[in-house]
Design an enzyme around this catalytic site. Structure first.
Site, short mmCIF file in Angstrom:
data_model
loop_
_atom_site.label_atom_id
_atom_site.label_comp_id
_atom_site.label_asym_id
_atom_site.label_seq_id
_atom_site.Cartn_x
_atom_site.Cartn_y
_atom_site.Cartn_z
N ASP A 15 0.92 -1.32 -0.02
CA ASP A 15 -0.37 -0.03 0.15
C ASP A 15 1.00 1.39 -0.05
O ASP A 15 1.73 1.35 1.03
CB ASP A 15 -0.77 0.13 1.37
CG ASP A 15 -1.79 -0.97 1.19
OD1 ASP A 15 -2.18 -1.64 -0.01
OD2 ASP A 15 -2.71 -1.30 2.28
N GLU A 142 -10.06 -10.28 -4.38
CA GLU A 142 -8.84 -9.77 -5.12
C GLU A 142 -7.96 -10.80 -5.75
O GLU A 142 -6.85 -10.32 -6.43
CB GLU A 142 -7.99 -9.11 -4.18
CG GLU A 142 -8.69 -7.66 -3.55
CD GLU A 142 -7.82 -6.82 -2.70
OE1 GLU A 142 -8.20 -5.75 -2.80
OE2 GLU A 142 -6.72 -7.11 -2.22
N GLY A 224 -19.87 0.38 9.44
CA GLY A 224 -19.11 0.98 9.95
C GLY A 224 -19.64 1.65 11.40
O GLY A 224 -20.02 0.84 12.07
N ALA A 252 -10.17 -1.85 7.79
CA ALA A 252 -11.04 -2.23 8.72
C ALA A 252 -11.87 -3.38 8.79
O ALA A 252 -12.29 -4.26 9.54
CB ALA A 252 -11.92 -1.05 9.26
N GLY A 253 -12.31 -3.53 7.50
CA GLY A 253 -13.18 -4.57 6.99
C GLY A 253 -12.56 -6.00 7.00
O GLY A 253 -12.89 -7.05 7.43
#
Length: 309
Positions: A15, A142, A224, A252-253
């Protein structure tokens, strides 16, 4: 002794994160104050989350034969992740994600999949037995869909509990959905799967019930700060979120899914597992970065004790 292993099949990305006042619109240039690189990728994030939260994890991913790939291999080993089944691609580079995070902690992400996109069913043959013998299989979207479908079919055929995090949103066949024990979409993904615009708990419940009607046994819609909607055995309930100051929602997920898998591997009820996952995810959004934000088990326990006081 009952097998407690959690097999995670998924992506690894490096990232590249920019923290900015707001996410630019098309054609706009925004000057930013900070930039950093952090290991990420949905599969890698979930594997790290499982390990830090006390789970026994085997990670299957495909890396480039490059500096990022070598860094990933070492990082996973340092995290206590079983890296026996990591794959290497000599032609494509490791995956990279470009992430913009605004002052509210919301993010925009573009991924160059690299080696993640070259994972093939033949790559997973050597891991077939560990998949069949796992307690839980945790998968995202992904990596190529044919790989996702094969590994879920392989696990389901041997009564392995399957958690599918349908991110990023993609078409899911009804045949695939019938093999999934727990589907964990966010509001965007729930909307894409069902055609129902999910904007509140009422619409989330309608979407979750529609997904269940497609054959999924249990659905958890993550919302959330609104909490999570759990639909299990035809009944829906709201698991409230923990109120925190959000800094960055990246990963977070993934933390939620990793924590959910750990709790279920410890024979917690689905409701208790969702609550544990929500607490772990809440800690992660108070920090910048993907894997840098993932809490350890003792942090979640301390957080639970503080809430109880």
């Amino acid at each position: 002794m009952k097998n407690k292993s959690i097999v995670v099949v998924g992506s690894s990305n490096m990232d590249m994160v920019v923290k900015t006042d707001h996410i630019p619109v098309p054609g706009e240039t925004v000057l930013s104050g900070s930039f950093f690189m952090n290991p990420g990728g949905k599969g890698a994030n979930q594997a790290v989350a499982v390990s830090r939260l006390g789970g026994e994890v085997i990670f299957i991913s495909k890396l480039g034969n490059d500096v990022f790939g070598k860094q990933f291999s070492q990082l996973f080993a340092n995290e206590g992740i079983n890296t026996t089944y990591l794959l290497s691609d000599d032609e494509l580079p490791s995956g990279v994600a470009l992430i913009t995070v605004d002052k509210k902690g919301e993010n925009s992400i573009v991924v160059a999949s690299g080696a993640n996109a070259s994972m093939q069913i033949t790559d997973l043959q050597q891991a077939r037995e560990v998949i069949r013998q796992a307690a839980i299989l945790l998968v995202q979207l992904e990596t190529p869909m044919e790989v996702v479908e094969w590994v879920i079919e392989e696990a389901a055929a041997h009564d392995v509990r399957v958690i599918l995090n349908p991110a990023p949103a993609n078409h899911l066949s009804e045949q695939l959905l019938t093999r999934v024990n727990i589907l964990t979409p966010n509001t965007t993904e729930a909307s894409a799967i069902t055609g129902i615009e999910v904007i509140d708990m009422k619409s989330a419940e309608a979407a979750a019930k529609r997904i269940c009607a497609k054959g999924v046994k249990n659905v958890v819609v993550t919302m959330g700060p609104e909490g999570a909607l759990l639909c299990a055995e035809g009944k829906c309930s709201i698991i409230p979120s923990v109120k925190v100051e959000t800094v960055d929602t990246t990963a977070a997920g993934d933390v939620f899914n990793g924590a959910l898998a750990v709790a279920l591997s410890e024979d917690k009820s689905l409701e208790d597992a969702v609550a544990f996952a929500s607490q772990a995810a809440a800690i992660s959004v108070t920090r910048m970065g993907a894997q840098a934000s993932i809490p350890h088990r003792n942090e979640v326990i301390a957080h639970q004790l503080n809430l109880a006081q």
